[in-house]
Design a protein around this motif. Structure first.
Motif, mmCIF file in Angstrom:
data_model
loop_
_atom_site.group_PDB
_atom_site.id
_atom_site.type_symbol
_atom_site.label_atom_id
_atom_site.label_comp_id
_atom_site.label_asym_id
_atom_site.label_seq_id
_atom_site.Cartn_x
_atom_site.Cartn_y
_atom_site.Cartn_z
ATOM 1 N N GLN A 17 -21.371 11.587 -91.646
ATOM 2 C CA GLN A 17 -22.058 12.832 -91.972
ATOM 3 C C GLN A 17 -23.297 12.646 -92.849
ATOM 4 N N PRO A 18 -23.262 11.786 -93.870
ATOM 5 C CA PRO A 18 -24.470 11.617 -94.693
ATOM 6 C C PRO A 18 -25.700 11.193 -93.887
ATOM 7 N N LEU A 19 -25.525 10.241 -92.955
ATOM 8 C CA LEU A 19 -26.665 9.824 -92.135
ATOM 9 C C LEU A 19 -27.074 10.910 -91.145
ATOM 10 N N ALA A 20 -26.087 11.651 -90.631
ATOM 11 C CA ALA A 20 -26.407 12.765 -89.737
ATOM 12 C C ALA A 20 -27.289 13.780 -90.466
ATOM 13 N N ILE A 21 -26.907 14.110 -91.699
ATOM 14 C CA ILE A 21 -27.680 15.057 -92.503
ATOM 15 C C ILE A 21 -29.089 14.523 -92.736
ATOM 16 N N LYS A 22 -29.192 13.239 -93.058
ATOM 17 C CA LYS A 22 -30.506 12.628 -93.324
ATOM 18 C C LYS A 22 -31.442 12.775 -92.124
ATOM 19 N N TYR A 23 -30.944 12.437 -90.912
ATOM 20 C CA TYR A 23 -31.821 12.462 -89.744
ATOM 21 C C TYR A 23 -32.115 13.884 -89.281
ATOM 22 N N TYR A 24 -31.159 14.806 -89.459
ATOM 23 C CA TYR A 24 -31.461 16.209 -89.162
ATOM 24 C C TYR A 24 -32.573 16.713 -90.084
#
Length: 460
Positions: A384-391
């Motif tokens: 989730q942290p990387l998903a949030i970053k790229y979004y």
């Protein structure tokens, strides 16, 4: 080969209008991919002498960039031959670009006598004309420059549009320039609320008037009209184009795209695209279209065996497209997503990294790549942290685009889920604040809040 010590002044060469003076930078394109596309265009349009003469000019410049000077000369000689076949021997004004390329190429080969002879030819062409604004008197220069810029790199589309407009101001009925202008507008146009607001639709209609036998233009217009649900006219154009050019790979690929996107007749689309592959088996575009068709077929089957079969076919054609066209960003991203769906997480991650690098290097398709990679992190890697970053990276680029809006939707979903467990969740509240600031045009504030939030979360 003659060679003298009397080297021509580079200032005189720099004033020429040709590929060598148009600032066509090797680093702004994938040179091998560009070469392949030019060769395919040359082979597909052998009968169209004027258009292929321009193609040979561009091929000569690419061969020069690759260090193949003799092949470059051969292409320039072929350009002259085709131009004279098309317009007769009295066509020097149409050869200004070619003669300029000859002069520069001989200069780089240190064949200064030959270089000077072409400089002298160009002076003779210009002599009957007034010395001021000479290039304005030769619309062919603007037209060929426009095509060269358009084909060389997406980064040059704005310059290509300007040159097409200048050429058409001088010769508004010229079919090849109307066609080029229409195609580049089709490529760049994204935000239109109605067909009346679409410059691409207006110019495509104009281009078809001046190129009544060009079936590719009819299909581009059909695809544009379908965006506004004008299906009756669109389907009439598709049928007319297919009836007149049933074996043209370019026609078939656009027909396949239309059927896949708007008619849902996937079997027919796949059949047409397979037929196109028989003509051009090394077309990355057609393999890409087939991959998308099989991907769509896969989504229609619940039975595991059939779904798996179409998944494998889709992956196979995506892989072929990526192999044939180095740096095919969207095909790489779509292939990576399918690898992830297939459980090949490491392979998918590696492909995404390659696609991201290429998107950043070309400054092309980067926002969509951030969205795709965010979804991969969220749904395949469960990070989730990387998903949030790229979004967030996607959203920062442009919040009003479809990709930006999709990122807002995904981020909101993550924030709401976190808040359902803890109404004081710092990261979720930070996401909401970030979205609000970005969508209100306050990016600097959003980034500052994001930095503070990350520091707070890291301290915890």
């Amino acid at each position: 080969m003659s060679c003298t010590r009397d080297e021509p002044p580079e200032t005189e060469l720099a004033e020429l209008q040709c590929h060598f003076t148009w600032d066509l930078k090797k680093e702004d394109t994938n040179i091998t991919d560009h070469l392949t596309r030019l060769e395919q265009h040359r082979d597909l349009y052998l009968g169209q002498k004027s258009g292929t003469a321009h193609t040979h000019n561009s091929l000569a410049y690419v061969k020069y960039l690759l260090g193949s000077y003799e092949e470059a000369l051969t292409n320039l000689q072929k350009s002259v031959e085709l131009t004279k076949d098309c317009y007769g021997d009295n066509c020097d004004e149409r050869l200004i670009v070619t003669y300029g390329n000859f002069a520069w190429l001989h200069f780089h080969m240190k064949q200064y006598s030959e270089c000077k002879s072409y400089l002298d030819r160009l002076k003779e062409i210009r002599e009957p004309k007034p010395p001021v604004s000479t290039s304005v008197l030769y619309p062919d220069v603007f037209g060929e420059k426009a095509w060269a810029l358009f084909k060389f790199s997406r980064k040059y589309y704005d310059r290509a549009i300007e040159c097409f407009r200048k050429a058409l101001e001088l010769e508004p009925e010229r079919g090849e320039w109307n066609a080029g202008y229409a195609i580049v507008l089709y490529r760049i146009e994204t935000k239109c609320t109605s067909p009346e607001d679409s410059s691409a639709i207006q110019q495509l209609r104009r281009a078809i008037e001046t190129n009544p036998d060009n079936d590719e233009l009819k299909l581009l217009l059909a695809l544009k009209l379908a965006e506004f649900k004008l299906f009756d006219e669109a389907e009439d154009l598709v049928e007319r184009a297919l009836d007149k050019s049933p074996d043209s790979p370019h026609v078939i690929r656009y027909v396949g795209k239309y059927l896949r996107n708007y008619v849902q007749t996937l079997d027919r689309s796949i059949g047409l695209l397979k037929r196109a592959l028989d003509v051009t088996p090394n077309s990355a575009f057609i393999h890409h279209q087939l991959a998308l068709c099989y991907k769509k077929e896969k989504e229609q089957f619940r039975e595991h065996a059939e779904s798996q079969r179409f998944l494998n076919l889709s992956i196979s054609h995506f892989e072929k497209a990526v192999t044939l066209k180095n740096g095919f960003i969207f095909a790489m991203a779509q292939l990576a997503a399918l690898y992830g769906e297939h459980g090949q997480i490491d392979r998918a991650d590696e492909m995404f990294q390659t696609a991201l690098f290429s998107a950043k290097e070309k400054n092309e398709g980067l926002q969509k790549m951030y969205l795709y990679y965010g979804e991969f992190q969220q749904y395949r890697k469960r990070c989730q942290p990387l998903a949030i970053k790229y979004y967030k990276d996607c959203l920062k680029m442009a919040p009003d685009t479809p990709d930006g809006k999709k990122s807002v939707k995904n981020l909101t979903k993550i924030a709401n889920k976190r808040l359902s467990y803890n109404t004081n969740d710092t990261r979720a509240l930070g996401i909401q604040e970030f979205i609000e600031q970005i969508t209100n045009g306050k990016q600097s504030i959003a980034e500052e809040c994001e930095h503070v939030l990350e520091s707070t979360c890291n301290e915890k």
